[in-house]
Design a protein around this motif. Structure first.
Motif, PDB file in Angstrom:
ATOM      1  N   ALA A  42      51.217  53.467  33.843  1.00  0.00           N
ATOM      2  CA  ALA A  42      50.784  52.284  34.591  1.00  0.00           C
ATOM      3  C   ALA A  42      51.761  51.994  35.724  1.00  0.00           C
ATOM      4  O   ALA A  42      51.358  51.706  36.855  1.00  0.00           O
ATOM      5  CB  ALA A  42      50.663  51.086  33.653  1.00  0.00           C
ATOM      6  N   ASP A  43      53.052  52.094  35.435  1.00  0.00           N
ATOM      7  CA  ASP A  43      54.076  51.864  36.455  1.00  0.00           C
ATOM      8  C   ASP A  43      53.980  52.898  37.572  1.00  0.00           C
ATOM      9  O   ASP A  43      54.076  52.565  38.754  1.00  0.00           O
ATOM     10  CB  ASP A  43      55.469  51.935  35.825  1.00  0.00           C
ATOM     11  N   LYS A  44      53.813  54.163  37.186  1.00  0.00           N
ATOM     12  CA  LYS A  44      53.726  55.254  38.164  1.00  0.00           C
ATOM     13  C   LYS A  44      52.505  55.080  39.067  1.00  0.00           C
ATOM     14  O   LYS A  44      52.590  55.264  40.282  1.00  0.00           O
ATOM     15  CB  LYS A  44      53.653  56.594  37.433  1.00  0.00           C
ATOM     16  N   ALA A  73      46.293  42.750  46.792  1.00  0.00           N
ATOM     17  CA  ALA A  73      45.386  43.512  45.934  1.00  0.00           C
ATOM     18  C   ALA A  73      44.657  42.584  44.977  1.00  0.00           C
ATOM     19  O   ALA A  73      45.238  41.627  44.467  1.00  0.00           O
ATOM     20  CB  ALA A  73      46.159  44.563  45.140  1.00  0.00           C
ATOM     21  N   LEU A  74      43.399  42.888  44.760  1.00  0.00           N
ATOM     22  CA  LEU A  74      42.609  42.266  43.707  1.00  0.00           C
ATOM     23  C   LEU A  74      42.400  43.347  42.665  1.00  0.00           C
ATOM     24  O   LEU A  74      41.797  44.383  42.956  1.00  0.00           O
ATOM     25  CB  LEU A  74      41.271  41.759  44.247  1.00  0.00           C
ATOM     26  N   VAL A  75      42.948  43.145  41.460  1.00  0.00           N
ATOM     27  CA  VAL A  75      42.913  44.144  40.404  1.00  0.00           C
ATOM     28  C   VAL A  75      41.904  43.698  39.349  1.00  0.00           C
ATOM     29  O   VAL A  75      42.028  42.606  38.785  1.00  0.00           O
ATOM     30  CB  VAL A  75      44.307  44.339  39.776  1.00  0.00           C
ATOM     31  N   VAL A  76      40.914  44.570  39.100  1.00  0.00           N
ATOM     32  CA  VAL A  76      39.835  44.253  38.170  1.00  0.00           C
ATOM     33  C   VAL A  76      39.739  45.364  37.131  1.00  0.00           C
ATOM     34  O   VAL A  76      39.661  46.548  37.484  1.00  0.00           O
ATOM     35  CB  VAL A  76      38.488  44.109  38.930  1.00  0.00           C
ATOM     36  N   GLU A 107      47.362  44.717  32.284  1.00  0.00           N
ATOM     37  CA  GLU A 107      48.314  43.676  32.666  1.00  0.00           C
ATOM     38  C   GLU A 107      49.621  44.279  33.168  1.00  0.00           C
ATOM     39  O   GLU A 107      50.207  43.799  34.140  1.00  0.00           O
ATOM     40  CB  GLU A 107      48.552  42.733  31.484  1.00  0.00           C
ATOM     41  N   ARG A 108      50.072  45.343  32.535  1.00  0.00           N
ATOM     42  CA  ARG A 108      51.310  45.999  32.983  1.00  0.00           C
ATOM     43  C   ARG A 108      51.122  46.589  34.382  1.00  0.00           C
ATOM     44  O   ARG A 108      52.019  46.489  35.230  1.00  0.00           O
ATOM     45  CB  ARG A 108      51.738  47.080  32.001  1.00  0.00           C
ATOM     46  N   PHE A 109      49.974  47.215  34.625  1.00  0.00           N
ATOM     47  CA  PHE A 109      49.695  47.771  35.950  1.00  0.00           C
ATOM     48  C   PHE A 109      49.759  46.675  37.009  1.00  0.00           C
ATOM     49  O   PHE A 109      50.401  46.844  38.051  1.00  0.00           O
ATOM     50  CB  PHE A 109      48.325  48.457  35.954  1.00  0.00           C
ATOM     51  N   ALA A 110      49.091  45.548  36.758  1.00  0.00           N
ATOM     52  CA  ALA A 110      49.077  44.459  37.740  1.00  0.00           C
ATOM     53  C   ALA A 110      50.498  43.943  37.997  1.00  0.00           C
ATOM     54  O   ALA A 110      50.878  43.713  39.155  1.00  0.00           O
ATOM     55  CB  ALA A 110      48.168  43.326  37.263  1.00  0.00           C
ATOM     56  N   GLY A 115      55.664  44.052  41.236  1.00  0.00           N
ATOM     57  CA  GLY A 115      57.042  44.544  41.334  1.00  0.00           C
ATOM     58  C   GLY A 115      57.253  45.483  42.505  1.00  0.00           C
ATOM     59  O   GLY A 115      58.377  45.634  42.987  1.00  0.00           O
ATOM     60  N   GLU A 116      56.177  46.097  42.980  1.00  0.00           N
ATOM     61  CA  GLU A 116      56.246  46.979  44.151  1.00  0.00           C
ATOM     62  C   GLU A 116      56.106  46.201  45.459  1.00  0.00           C
ATOM     63  O   GLU A 116      56.055  46.779  46.535  1.00  0.00           O
ATOM     64  CB  GLU A 116      55.139  48.041  44.080  1.00  0.00           C
ATOM     65  N   GLY A 117      56.009  44.868  45.356  1.00  0.00           N
ATOM     66  CA  GLY A 117      55.942  44.040  46.560  1.00  0.00           C
ATOM     67  C   GLY A 117      54.550  43.740  47.055  1.00  0.00           C
ATOM     68  O   GLY A 117      54.383  43.304  48.202  1.00  0.00           O
TER      69      GLY A 117
END
Length: 145
Positions: A42-44, A73-76, A107-110, A115-117
């Motif tokens: 997810a982080d990658k 971003a809108l994350v769905v 949730e971790r991805f979002a 965290g990536e700004g």
């Protein structure tokens, strides 16, 4: 993890007629956690998407990232990205992560994207959502971790 990115001028997601998330210029990201995915994936994926150069520079070439343009971003969540259509007429979704794992990775991805700004708003995991967008380009990209 799988994600479908759409470069947008605007996007919003609603539940029961109430808008719960929106963004202006940036990305609509439909995301699906697959069986066996990890938090590291997810982080990658978030890091790759934040740096992906799919927005035009001054010469009109795709040379800028969502961060570069100050976009959002809108994350769905969308488990249907795990669809297996290889047999019959009804897709199977057994490759998707379980709901508990899927929610945690979504949730971790979002949060990793934040965290990536990249400013992030989200849909509601597991809800029946209505998504509206204006695809810019159109540019739509499939990406996997």
């Amino acid at each position: 993890m799988r994600a479908l990115l759409q470069r947008v001028t605007e996007a919003q997601v609603a539940v029961d007629g109430v808008v719960i998330g929106r963004c202006g210029s940036g990305l609509l990201i439909l995301v699906c956690a697959m069986q066996g995915d990890t938090g590291a994936e997810a982080d990658k994926l978030a890091a790759r998407i934040a740096k992906l150069r799919i927005f035009p520079d001054d010469a009109g070439k795709m040379n800028r990232s969502v961060r570069d343009i100050g976009g959002a971003a809108l994350v769905v969540s969308q488990f249907t990205l795990a669809a297996d259509t290889s047999r019959g007429n009804r897709p199977g979704f057994s490759a998707a992560a379980t709901p508990d794992e899927g929610r945690a990775l979504y949730e971790r991805f979002a949060q990793a994207l934040v965290g990536e700004g990249v400013p992030v708003e989200t849909g509601r995991f597991g809800a029946d959502m209505q998504v509206a967008l204006v695809n810019d380009g159109p540019v739509t990209i499939w990406i996997e971790s």
